[in-house]
Design an enzyme around this catalytic site. Structure first.
Site, mmCIF file in Angstrom:
data_model
loop_
_atom_site.group_PDB
_atom_site.id
_atom_site.type_symbol
_atom_site.label_atom_id
_atom_site.label_comp_id
_atom_site.label_asym_id
_atom_site.label_seq_id
_atom_site.Cartn_x
_atom_site.Cartn_y
_atom_site.Cartn_z
ATOM 1 N N LYS A 67 32.930 39.357 44.649
ATOM 2 C CA LYS A 67 34.558 39.125 44.677
ATOM 3 C C LYS A 67 34.818 37.848 45.365
ATOM 4 C CE LYS A 67 38.803 39.765 43.854
ATOM 5 N NZ LYS A 67 39.486 39.644 42.515
ATOM 6 N N CYS A 75 42.306 31.265 39.584
ATOM 7 C CA CYS A 75 42.775 32.560 39.913
ATOM 8 C C CYS A 75 44.122 32.349 39.360
ATOM 9 C CB CYS A 75 42.700 33.175 41.309
ATOM 10 S SG CYS A 75 43.534 34.586 41.443
#
Ligand code: SIN
Length: 327
Positions: free
Chosen positions: A64, A147
């Protein structure tokens, strides 16, 4: 004599002998036994999740996206499976870089561990990469420029000048394999502008694409958005994203001077993996299918891909990589 050599290598060599597979590949200098691996964000935050990915039939484990400190992320609900894919506004929940560096130092699976980095500022990205540069056990870094889920933080990949500035700073000190994860682009000029910047740097790979930012999914029964953060706006993954992902893989494959492409977006079947590779991907990440189906998706996708390759008479990924024909 062959028996002696085999016994010698089994005794002295700590790693088992690797047999070539039909779906092995390489991302530049990095060999992978399997062209499939997880997308950052999908079941790869905790040690247990990373251990499971290490045991799965994949070519690499990708963690992640990390920030310096632990992040709780956005309020829940922040992920939903939706009919043809997924929507998420996770907000980069992660255990902080120290956790991932410790995990990497102890990592012993027979495949590379990739870390992902998503500093919220240029300075944070530099700090993260300086830490990783000194660390052991990291196969490569995917620098997340895309993101879409941090309120008030635009996606770096949509700002060509900022991307160039960031990469200039990074490559002034970073000399290990590093790639970038891009957002989807929709305008041909934007492909050209971003490719011109990326071609100036010794990137190990370029991942196309992150989720398609700021979609909205509605819960009709409750007459609300399906997600809580950001008024319900979130990144769209799964089949909704596939045509855009393929276009991005193919365009960057043509525009980048030999930088390998990692495809990501809309992979539900072995045929989808085949299409990504045909468009130019050297390896293919799986996000939404991993969220929906769990680790079993990798066995299924690998078998489906190999069965399609056999049907078409291809024996290795390189036989059809980037060979999309024109009509
Ligand atoms: C998130 O944590 O919000 C998703 C990460 C990403 O899209 O890069």
């Amino acid at each position: 004599m062959r028996f002696v050599a085999l016994a010698f290598s089994l005794t002295l060599c700590p790693k088992p002998l690797m047999r070539p597979t039909a779906i092995e590949t390489e991302i530049g200098q990095i060999p992978l036994q399997n062209c499939l691996y997880n997308a950052s964000g999908a079941r790869c935050t905790t040690g247990e999740e990373l251990d499971s990915l290490a045991r799965a039939p994949t070519g690499a484990v990708l963690a992640k996206s990390a920030t310096i400190a632990y992040r709780k992320g956005n309020p829940k609900p922040r992920y939903r499976d939706i009919p043809f894919g997924s929507i998420n506004a996770m907000g980069l929940p992660n255990l902080g870089i120290d956790f991932y560096l410790d995990y990497a130092a102890a990592f012993s699976a027979e495949k590379p561990l990739f870390l992902s980095v998503a500093g919220l500022t240029t300075a944070e990205n530099h700090t993260l990469l300086k830490r990783i540069q000194k660390a052991a056990g990291v196969g490569a870094v995917e620098l997340n420029l895309s993101c879409p889920n941090i309120p008030g933080k635009p996606q770096t990949g949509y700002d060509v000048a900022q991307t160039e500035h960031l990469l200039q700073g990074v490559f002034a000190f970073y000399d290990k394999p590093l790639g970038v994860k891009l957002p989807p682009y929709f305008d041909r000029v934007h492909f050209d502008q971003m490719a011109a910047v990326l071609n100036r740097f010794p990137l190990a790979f370029v991942t196309c694409i992150n989720s398609m930012g700021n979609g909205l999914h509605i819960d009709v029964e409750r007459e609300t958005a399906s997600l809580k953060p950001k008024g319900g706006f979130g990144g769209i993954g799964g089949l909704y994203a596939k045509p855009t992902a393929l276009a991005n893989v193919n365009r960057f494959y043509k525009l980048l001077d030999g930088i390998p492409i990692v495809g990501c977006g809309g992979v539900q079947t072995g045929t989808d993996v085949f299409e990504h590779i045909l468009c130019g991907a050297s390896a293919v990440q799986v996000g939404t299918s991993l969220m929906k189906e769990g680790l079993a998706c990798f066995t299924r996708l690998g078998e489906e891909l190999q069965s399609l390759m056999r049907e078409k008479g291809y024996v290795r990924v390189a036989d059809f990589k980037g060979k999309l024909k024109s009509l």
